[in-house]
Scaffold this active site. Sequence first.
Site, PDB file in Angstrom:
ATOM      1  N   LYS A 102     -14.797  74.148  61.934  1.00 43.03           N
ATOM      2  CA  LYS A 102     -14.549  74.745  63.244  1.00 43.03           C
ATOM      3  C   LYS A 102     -14.189  76.230  63.155  1.00 43.03           C
ATOM      4  CE  LYS A 102     -13.988  70.531  65.711  1.00 43.03           C
ATOM      5  NZ  LYS A 102     -13.979  69.504  64.652  1.00 43.03           N
TER       6      LYS A 102
HETATM    7  C1  LIG Z   1     -14.720  68.388  64.707  1.00 44.65           C
HETATM    8  C2  LIG Z   1     -15.093  67.772  63.430  1.00 44.65           C
HETATM    9  C3  LIG Z   1     -16.213  66.949  63.326  1.00 44.65           C
HETATM   10  C4  LIG Z   1     -17.048  66.572  64.526  1.00 44.65           C
HETATM   11  O1  LIG Z   1     -17.776  67.648  65.056  1.00 44.65           O
HETATM   12  P1  LIG Z   1     -18.329  67.577  66.552  1.00 44.65           P
HETATM   13  O2  LIG Z   1     -18.937  68.911  66.789  1.00 44.65           O
HETATM   14  O3  LIG Z   1     -17.139  67.316  67.428  1.00 44.65           O
HETATM   15  O4  LIG Z   1     -19.306  66.467  66.600  1.00 44.65           O
HETATM   16  C5  LIG Z   1     -16.548  66.470  62.071  1.00 44.65           C
HETATM   17  N1  LIG Z   1     -15.798  66.733  60.992  1.00 44.65           N
HETATM   18  C6  LIG Z   1     -14.707  67.516  61.050  1.00 44.65           C
HETATM   19  C7  LIG Z   1     -13.922  67.777  59.812  1.00 44.65           C
HETATM   20  C8  LIG Z   1     -14.323  68.066  62.267  1.00 44.65           C
HETATM   21  O5  LIG Z   1     -13.250  68.858  62.325  1.00 44.65           O
END
Ligand SMILES: *Cc1c(COP(=O)(O)O)cnc(C)c1O
Length: 466
Positions: free
Chosen positions: A112
Amino acid sequence: MRYVSTRGQAPELGFEEVLLTGLARDGGLYVPTEWPRFDEEEIASMAGKPYTEVAYRVMAPFIGDEISETDLRGMIEEAYGTFGHDAVAPLSQIGPSDWLLELYHGPTLAFKDVAMQILARLFDHALAKRKERVTIVGATSGDTGSAAIEAFRGRDTTDIFILHPKGRVSEVQRRQMTTVLDSNVHNIAVDGTFDDCQALVKDMFNDHSFRDEINLAGVNSINWGRVMAQIVYYFTSAVALGAPERALSYSVPTGNFGDVFAGYVAARMGLPLVRLVVATNTNDILARALTTGRYDVGTVVPTISPSMDIQVSSNFERLLFDMYGRDGGQVTRMMEGLKQSGGFSIDEPRLSAANQVFAASRTSEDDTKATIKKLFEDNGRLIDPHTAVGVFAAEQHRGHRRLPMVTLSTAHPAKFPAAVEEATGQAPALPARMQDLFDREERLTSLPNDLAAIQTYIRKHNRMTA
Ligand SMILES: *Cc1c(COP(=O)(O)O)cnc(C)c1O
């Protein structure tokens, strides 16, 4: 570039307005009026270029003339300069044609950061230009919150309030949020699940007077700016593995469908993708929806991959909009069904069309642990449980053996040390810059799962109304 809402009832907006608005006023999500397209030559010319150069080329068409080239390039350089790896998102090989795309080299060790670091700079740029200030309110299952707090901390144009489900995020995740003591950062622990937190944020966005009063803005995965930033690494990794000449597949650990939707956009923009594997844990609403056509909300079950412990996958609405010929009325009816009866159906021709690109699978807790263990035994490599869900799903949908299969490695193993240690007997170490995380002072406020109580708290503690 102009943007429309997936429900067809909100005004068309430009890039910066969409960025600052988050959720559309009709409850929908903003998408560009058309997908920009690169021809093969343009894609081929991205090979060997720095991440930041590809980021500029991929993002520029979505922004149009709203931000100057110099400013945009400057923000991109700054954002990805915070990463601990020169390649920003390096590939590493784990099998004959199997790869991990390491998306965890940012300041909070999860993918993220890739979106949030640029998003915060785009916000600041747009707000400074308008001489405005906003209050960011977001829900997190762990990783979004820490990435957002890290990206927005200390910025004069924003106050940030992050709601997390109390006791349901890992200790590393919680501490990454609560040990940031800048005065514009507010952590709220809610007595409830991530979906409760997400519903509270949605309700605040739908309360128009509250929204205007505090100049509410969102940075959750529904924010278009985040999806846009995530398209970039599909391009950098695909060209490194031979695109556009060679096609390839991706396996994407999925929760809110933002990351995998970015892959879908990359395909619409011209990348030759054979398959996008939607990898879910036991909270498998998307795997069920994409195999049976029924999107039915169940109850959230806590797993060892908590960032994917959700049942309502907001970004899926963007795919529905495209699947249904961009008919906002149809999407509105499906979303009403969801609100009233907890589900809706995708009809057969649309489901088959979606299955041309998307495959889906659900990984059990045991298979997640076994996958962590196996990769450690075979390759000496530690992966986090979210990545393991992706690696397991990749194996299920391997298909053509010789084409590359890339699993997005969405978090650093040290972010989820308990699960990794249980599976391998090895404790993954935090990178040096975070070694004192457990000694830092924490600050947070606990509140009930109650909209009014949370609104009162936000009114009291932001600089728009204070
Ligand atoms: C947020 C997240 C996901 C999922 O991603 P999305 O875009 O919400 O589908 C997967 N793995 C990790 C470590 C995350 O932080």
